[in-house]
Design an enzyme around this catalytic site. Sequence first.
Site, PDB file in Angstrom:
ATOM      1  N   HIS A 151       0.775  -1.320   0.071  1.00 41.18           N
ATOM      2  CA  HIS A 151      -0.088   0.028  -0.043  1.00 41.18           C
ATOM      3  C   HIS A 151       0.767   1.252  -0.046  1.00 41.18           C
ATOM      4  O   HIS A 151       0.516   2.330   0.412  1.00 41.18           O
ATOM      5  CB  HIS A 151      -0.953  -0.112   1.084  1.00 41.18           C
ATOM      6  CG  HIS A 151      -1.840  -1.277   1.599  1.00 41.18           C
ATOM      7  ND1 HIS A 151      -2.905  -1.331   0.820  1.00 41.18           N
ATOM      8  CD2 HIS A 151      -1.316  -2.241   1.982  1.00 41.18           C
ATOM      9  CE1 HIS A 151      -3.418  -2.781   1.318  1.00 41.18           C
ATOM     10  NE2 HIS A 151      -2.431  -3.277   1.916  1.00 41.18           N
ATOM     11  N   SER A 272      14.651  21.331 -16.649  1.00 42.14           N
ATOM     12  CA  SER A 272      13.454  21.913 -16.624  1.00 42.14           C
ATOM     13  C   SER A 272      13.820  23.256 -17.217  1.00 42.14           C
ATOM     14  O   SER A 272      14.729  24.030 -17.271  1.00 42.14           O
ATOM     15  CB  SER A 272      12.750  22.301 -15.252  1.00 42.14           C
ATOM     16  OG  SER A 272      11.927  23.680 -15.090  1.00 42.14           O
ATOM     17  N   LYS A 278      16.073  21.705 -11.257  1.00 39.67           N
ATOM     18  CA  LYS A 278      15.385  20.201 -11.497  1.00 39.67           C
ATOM     19  C   LYS A 278      16.162  19.331 -12.409  1.00 39.67           C
ATOM     20  O   LYS A 278      16.988  19.662 -13.422  1.00 39.67           O
ATOM     21  CB  LYS A 278      14.232  20.655 -12.139  1.00 39.67           C
ATOM     22  CG  LYS A 278      13.183  21.226 -10.842  1.00 39.67           C
ATOM     23  CD  LYS A 278      11.940  21.059 -11.315  1.00 39.67           C
ATOM     24  CE  LYS A 278      11.310  19.640 -11.178  1.00 39.67           C
ATOM     25  NZ  LYS A 278       9.939  19.425 -11.566  1.00 39.67           N
ATOM     26  N   GLU A 285       9.157   8.178 -16.408  1.00 37.85           N
ATOM     27  CA  GLU A 285       7.645   8.756 -16.541  1.00 37.85           C
ATOM     28  C   GLU A 285       7.020   8.074 -17.682  1.00 37.85           C
ATOM     29  O   GLU A 285       6.036   7.622 -17.825  1.00 37.85           O
ATOM     30  CB  GLU A 285       7.527  10.134 -16.390  1.00 37.85           C
ATOM     31  CG  GLU A 285       8.136  10.846 -15.056  1.00 37.85           C
ATOM     32  CD  GLU A 285       8.067  12.358 -15.292  1.00 37.85           C
ATOM     33  OE1 GLU A 285       7.108  12.866 -15.279  1.00 37.85           O
ATOM     34  OE2 GLU A 285       9.334  12.823 -15.338  1.00 37.85           O
TER      35      GLU A 285
END
Length: 460
Positions: A151, A272, A278, A285
């Site tokens: 979980h 970024s 970043k 992803e």
Amino acid sequence: MSRFREPQHPDFQRLNASISFDRRLWPYDVAQSRAHARMLAERGIIASEDRDAMLKGLDAVERELTEDRFEFEPGDEDIHMAIERRLTEIAGPVGGKLHTARSRNDQVVTDLAMYTRERAEAARVAVEALMAALLERAREHSDWAMPGYTHLQRAQPVYLGHHLLAYFWMLARDRARFEFARREADRLPLGAGALAGVSFETDRRFVARELGFAEVVPNSIDAVSNRDFVLDYLNAAATCATHLSRLGAELVLWCSSEFSFCELPDEWSSGSSIMPQKKNPDAAELLRAKAPRVVSHLAALHGVMHALPLTYNKDLQEDKEHLFDAIDTIELALAAATGMIAGVSFDRERMSEAAADELTAATDVADMLVGLGVPFREAHGVVAGLVRTAVDSERPLSGLTTDELRAHSPLLAEHEGRFRELLTQESWLESKVSEGGTSLARVRAQLELARATLDGPPRS
Ligand code: ARG
């Protein structure tokens, strides 16, 4: 002469044509045409001079295609018609003999079988590269502690090597599925003609040998109707893509500042455009997001095949884009996953700190009570009470006093020494001695089994 009085509507031509996507089948179409021409001459169906003229013409067509000089024309509905048209322009009317004892129905499925067979093999090799990378990283990190989750809550600590090996076994099953798809594509459909066979004494086994097929499809109707091997490839690709999506999702989480378990290699990360600090895990992803696309190709082709009357129907033209996009997607996803796994660096300290959350020893404390004769359900309740006292007073389990332990269970107070020993990290990890568990000895045995599996034949 043509059967038709009116030309085709331009929109019908656009709907009907497959040339924009099936041109990638040209190498297989040329190869099967060579084999077919040789067989026709071998059986005396065409003269050997005709065969030689065809082979020479096919060489010229192949050169144009290889060098990207081939000029497609508006009338080229598909790759089969384009190649035959050009062959006839180059070699003369003899080009028109190539289609003797062949239909586009058995031709297209033969191209597709050759292509699927080749890409299934390529996928197997790519899966093996990822398995090898996972195995290597698992070996390097076999005794690095990390929290295991259920979980997405810290559940029980495991070794990082054990966690990485879980992906190895998933990929081992993918490898077997790609191998199955390859074998299913390894039967020659050519020679079925439109659907019923052909009225020439052809030699299908000759063609099978020329093209390296293990067998010939025994039934001409099945030969032109069958796309199971495409479904098999898509099934293998869909499950594999789903596995990679889980890996991608974990990498995204793990390299967030909140987890800080790992850092992805620069090669597989992006910056970024606005926030200079970043480092984004775009590749991970995309592994996450590509899976449903591949799964949808499988579902879509099932839809095309569903309730389709035998034999060839134009619906079958819709097999290709699903297959092609799945191939492109899974091959790229496998390369990305392999690159990321090979280059990712893990933070031993962070992972071990997170795994040192004493609450994850709760099951072990319950197991200790079980060892002292308490039924597991009761032990579960006792430990839940301990956890509550600890959490409410913001203390670790080891911060509980002897009196508090006694209040929950006199047995615990009596065996306080063992209880405190249990709360050290090594003991929770090393207690999982069952076969397939995370104790170091079991992980080492698993590493060996994984090595033998990778070196052995693909099977599930
Ligand atoms: N382009 C067609 C396909 O992809 C080739 C077969 C056409 N056969 C036919 N009878 N119209 O399926």
